[in-house]
Design an enzyme around this catalytic site. Structure first.
Site, short mmCIF file in Angstrom:
data_model
loop_
_atom_site.label_atom_id
_atom_site.label_comp_id
_atom_site.label_asym_id
_atom_site.label_seq_id
_atom_site.Cartn_x
_atom_site.Cartn_y
_atom_site.Cartn_z
N ASP A 157 -1.13 -12.19 8.60
CA ASP A 157 -2.55 -11.92 8.38
C ASP A 157 -3.05 -11.32 9.68
OD1 ASP A 157 -5.27 -11.88 8.09
OD2 ASP A 157 -5.49 -14.00 7.57
N GLY A 180 0.81 -1.21 0.00
CA GLY A 180 0.00 0.00 0.00
C GLY A 180 0.84 1.26 0.00
N ASP A 200 -10.97 10.33 7.89
CA ASP A 200 -11.96 11.39 8.05
C ASP A 200 -13.37 10.89 7.76
OD1 ASP A 200 -11.30 11.02 5.34
OD2 ASP A 200 -11.96 13.04 4.81
N TYR A 260 -17.21 1.67 4.88
CA TYR A 260 -15.79 1.90 5.15
C TYR A 260 -15.63 2.77 6.40
CZ TYR A 260 -11.05 3.71 4.59
OH TYR A 260 -9.74 4.06 4.80
#
Length: 720
Positions: free
Chosen positions: A463, A437, A529, A552
Site C-alpha cells: 500500500d 493497471g 497532461d 485528478y
C-alpha cells in the site's frame, strides 16, 4: 543515395562533441576525415576547414585520432570500388591528409574491406550494387591495394604512422549439408588481412578460387611483394557477425532464401537458431590472435537494442578482452561504436527511414544526452570496471528465449545459456507497483521481453500510501528501482472522491519517494497532461507552469512537487491518452470496437498527444536505466483531437471514419473539466516515434493478438 551519418547525427555541426568525448576519459578515438566529404571534387579543390577545426581540437584535448579515410562506401562520386584507379586516388588523398596533419600517427585508410566488398559488390546493398564473385574480388583487391598505397604515401610524411586495420571477423555455422559453404565463408573471412600480410600465394586455401577472379595472377602476386601487415588488427564485432545457414526452408516460412547455385538456404542470426548460440567475441578474438599474432583491438562494439542489452553486450566484449589479456593476448583497446548513435543500420543503410539507435550519447535531445553507456565508458576508461543492476542478467543472446526457431545443429555446449538463466534468478528486481493497471501490466511485459528481473506487486503486497507497508515491501523484495504504475485513474469520479484520489496519486508517491531516498533506490513515477489547463494552445513542454482544471490533475501536480522535493533524483514521466492492443478499455480500442459493431462513435475535439503504451514503457525503462531524473514528457509525436484520432484509427482498420462524430466536451453531472488543448512536446528530447508510426504498429499488434485468441491461445497473464 548518399547517407552521411555525421550529418544525420548532427555531429558535423557540433564541435563541442569533442569536449563531451574528452569528459568521458577517452584518449584515443577513431575519427573520420573522409575522402568524399573533404575532397569530393579533387585534392586541388579540397575543403579542409572542417577537418582542421576538429583535428586541432582533438589535439588540444590530448585525444589521439585514428583517422579514417573511407568508412563504408566508395569515396567520392567520381570513383567506386570497381574503379581501377580507386587505390591511386585514395593514396593521393592520404598523402594530402598526412602532409596537412603530420602529427597524426594512426590511420584506417579503408574500414572493413572484406565486409564492404561483400555488401557493395556481392550482395548489391551498397554502391556500385554488384552481385557476383568477380565484382566482389575486384572490390576487395582494390580496397586492399588502396590501404597499402595509402600507408606508403602516409609513411613518406610520417614514417611512424600505424595501420589500424579494421574488419568484421564474422563466423558462419550451418547444417551438416551446408558444411562446405560454411567452411568456404569461414576461410573467406580472412582474405583482407591475408592480402595485407602478404600471405596470399599458391598455397593459400582460396588461391584457386580467387586467381581466376583477379585481373591477372600478377595482381595477386603484387600483394605478396608489397606486404603491409597491420600494426593493430581492429575487430568490429556485432551479434549479427555470426551466421547460421540452413537448407530446411520449411522451418523458416518468413525468411527469404538465398543460395549458392547448388543449394538454397536461409542465412540467419546464429544466436536465434543455433542450439548453443553464438561463439561470441572471446572466441573470435582468440582465433584472430592465433592466426596472426599481431596486436588486437575491438574497434567497434555496439548493439542496436534496448539500453540494458547495449550495456550487456559491451560488458561481454569487455570481459572477453580482459580475459584474453590475462591469457597473454596483446589486446590494446575496446571501442564503443558509435558515440553518437547510428541511423538506419537496422536495414544496413538500404532504406532512408530515419531509424535511430542511440549510442554513448542520444542525439534526439537539444544537446547530446549521455546514456548509461556514457557512464560505462567513463568507468571503463578510468577504473577499468563498471557495474549496473541490469548486468546481473546476461544478454538475450545468452538466454533460453533467444531461440526464434526450433534449435538447429548443435555445434557447442549450451552451458552458458543455463548459467545465464540461473544468474538471472539472483538479480535484484525492479519493483512494479500497480499489478492490475494497464501501465503495470505493460511494464511487466516489457521486463519479460527485455530480461529485466521484476516483481509486479499487488495492493495486498504494498500500500504505497502506508509508510510501514512501503518499508516492508522494499525490505522483502530488495529492488534496485521502483516503478510506480499505480494510482487513482477515474478522472470524473475524483471530483467527488477527492480524498481517495489524493491518497493514491499524491500521498502514495511521496511515501515511495521518501523510502527510495533513504535506501538509495531509483524511482520512476507517472504524471499526466491534465496538470495543464490548455490555455497555451501549443504543445506543453516540461518547464511550462502547471494549472490543473480538475481534482485528478491537481493530485498529479501535487505528486510531481512532493516526489521531486523528497527525491530530486526521481524520474517523473508525464504522458497522455494511452492506447494499446492489450487493454480493451482504452479510447482507440473502444472506438474500433464500436465501429466494428456497426455503432457510431462520438468523441470530442479536445487536442491531445496519444501515447502507444509499448513505446512509453520501453522508453521509460531506458531513461530509468540511464539514471535520468526530473520531469520528462513522453508521448508519440503529434497533436490530434480525440475525434480525429478515432477517424485515423478507423481508416487504418478499414472502417468507415464518417461514423465518428464530434461531440461537445463535457456532459451534465460529475464530469471533470478537461483542457481543450493538452498536447505534449519536450524540450529535453523527443524520444518516441510519430503517432502514425505507432498507430500502424498498434494495428499490426491488434491483428496478431486477435489471431492468438482465435487460435485458442490465452492472452499473456502476468502473475502478481
Amino acid at each position: 543515395m548518399y547517407t552521411d551519418q555525421l550529418q544525420c547525427s548532427g555531429h558535423a555541426q557540433r564541435l563541442d562533441d569533442l569536449d563531451r568525448i574528452a569528459a568521458l576519459g577517452i584518449r584515443t578515438v577513431r575519427y573520420p576525415i573522409l575522402w568524399e566529404r573533404t575532397a569530393p571534387n579533387g585534392i586541388d579543390r579540397a575543403d579542409w576547414r572542417w577537418a582542421d577545426e576538429r583535428l586541432d581540437r582533438l589535439r588540444q584535448l590530448g585525444i589521439r585520432p585514428i583517422v579514417g579515410l573511407v568508412h563504408h562506401g566508395s569515396g567520392p562520386r567520381h570513383t567506386s570500388l570497381l574503379d581501377p584507379t580507386f587505390a591511386e586516388g585514395l593514396a593521393d588523398f592520404a598523402a594530402a591528409v598526412a602532409e596537412r596533419y603530420p602529427w597524426v600517427d594512426a590511420y584506417t585508410p579503408v574500414n572493413e574491406p572484406l565486409t564492404t566488398a561483400r555488401f557493395a559488390a556481392l550482395y548489391g546493398h551498397w554502391h556500385p550494387h554488384a552481385r557476383d564473385d568477380r565484382s566482389f574480388a575486384t572490390a576487395l583487391l582494390n580496397e586492399c591495394r588502396a590501404v597499402i598505397l595509402a600507408m606508403d604515401a602516409i609513411r613518406i610524411v610520417q614514417p611512424a604512422a600505424q595501420l589500424v586495420q579494421t574488419e568484421d571477423m564474422g563466423k558462419t555455422y550451418s547444417t551438416r549439408r551446408l558444411a562446405y559453404q560454411a567452411a568456404f565463408e569461414n576461410e573467406r573471412r580472412w582474405l583482407s588481412l591475408d592480402l595485407l600480410c602478404g600471405s596470399m600465394d599458391a598455397s593459400h586455401p582460396l588461391w584457386e578460387w580467387l586467381r581466376p577472379l583477379a585481373r591477372s595472377q600478377a595482381e595477386l602476386e603484387w600483394f605478396r611483394q608489397h606486404p603491409c601487415p597491420p600494426d593493430v588488427i581492429g575487430i568490429n564485432h556485432y551479434l549479427s557477425s555470426e551466421r547460421f545457414l540452413d537448407h530446411r526452408l520449411d522451418r523458416y516460412p518468413d525468411e527469404v532464401p538465398g543460395g549458392n547455385g547448388t543449394d538454397r538456404y536461409v542465412d540467419l542470426l546464429a544466436a536465434r537458431v543455433a542450439q548453443a548460440g553464438a561463439a561470441g567475441p572471446k572466441t573470435i578474438l582468440r582465433e584472430v590472435w592465433e592466426r596472426y599474432h599481431l596486436p588486437l583491438a575491438v574497434t567497434e562494439a555496439h548493439n542496436g537494442c534496448t539500453r540494458e542489452e547495449q550495456l550487456r553486450w559491451i560488458d561481454e566484449v569487455w570481459s572477453a578482452a580482459c580475459a584474453l589479456c590475462r591469457d597473454g593476448v596483446d589486446l590494446r583497446a575496446v571501442t564503443m561504436w558509435s558515440l553518437f548513435g547510428a541511423y538506419d543500420w537496422d536495414s544496413m543503410v538500404t532504406r532512408d527511414a530515419g531509424h535511430y539507435e542511440p549510442g554513448v550519447f542520444d542525439v534526439r535531445s537539444p544537446k547530446p544526452r549521455p546514456t548509461a553507456l556514457a557512464a560505462m565508458a567513463r568507468a571503463l576508461a578510468t577504473d577499468r570496471s563498471f557495474d549496473h543492476p541490469v548486468l546481473a542478467t546476461k544478454g538475450w543472446w545468452r538466454r533460453p528465449e533467444r531461440l526464434q526457431y526450433p534449435a538447429a545443429y548443435r555445434y557447442g555446449g549450451s552451458q552458458g545459456v543455463r548459467r545465464a538463466a540461473e544468474h538471472a534468478q539472483r538479480a535484484a528486481p525492479i519493483l512494479i507497483v500497480g499489478a492490475h493497471g494497464t501501465l503495470g501490466q505493460a511494464m511487466a511485459r516489457a521486463c519479460i521481453a527485455r530480461g529485466l528481473t521484476y516483481h509486479l506487486a499487488t495492493r495486498q503486497e504494498i500500500d504505497i500510501a502506508d509508510a510501514d507497508s512501503v518499508a516492508r515491501s522494499l525490505e522483502i523484495f530488495g529492488p534496485w528501482a521502483v516503478v510506480n504504475a499505480a494510482g487513482y485513474v477515474r478522472v470524473d469520479e475524483a471530483e467527488i472522491d477527492t480524498q481517495a484520489c489524493f491518497r493514491e496519486n499524491a500521498v502514495g508517491p511521496a511515501m515511495l519517494a521518501a523510502a527510495c531516498r533513504d535506501r538509495g533506490i531509483a524511482l520512476l513515477t507517472y504524471s499526466s497532461d491534465l496538470v495543464f489547463d490548455g490555455a497555451k494552445r501549443a504543445p506543453y513542454v516540461e518547464s511550462d507552469p502547471v494549472a490543473p482544471l480538475n481534482v485528478y490533475g491537481r493530485s498529479k501536480a501535487v505528486a510531481e512537487q512532493v516526489v521531486l522535493a523528497a527525491l530530486p533524483a526521481a524520474l517523473v514521466v508525464r504522458t497522455s491518452a494511452f492506447f494499446s492492443p492489450s487493454d480493451h478499455h482504452n479510447f482507440v480500442t473502444k472506438a474500433l470496437a464500436s465501429l466494428e459493431a456497426g455503432r457510431p462513435f462520438a468523441a470530442t475535439d479536445d487536442v491531445v498527444s496519444p501515447t502507444y503504451v509499448p513505446d512509453l514503457v520501453d522508453q521509460s525503462l531506458d531513461l530509468l536505466i540511464d539514471g535520468e531524473r526530473g520531469i520528462w514528457h513522453l508521448a508519440n509525436a503529434g497533436a490530434i483531437t480525440w475525434a480525429e484520432l478515432a477517424r485515423r484509427a478507423a481508416r487504418l482498420a478499414g472502417l468507415d471514419p464518417t461514423r465518428v462524430w464530434s461531440a461537445a466536451p463535457g456532459v451534465p453531472g460529475i464530469d471533470a473539466q478537461r483542457p481543450a488543448y493538452s498536447a505534449l512536446a519536450s524540450e529535453r528530447g523527443w524520444l518516441l516515434p510519430s503517432l502514425d508510426d505507432a498507430l500502424l504498429r498498434y494495428m499490426e499488434d491488434r491483428v496478431a493478438a486477435r489471431s492468438v485468441r482465435l487460435a485458442g491461445g490465452d492472452e499473456l497473464a502476468i502473475a502478481a
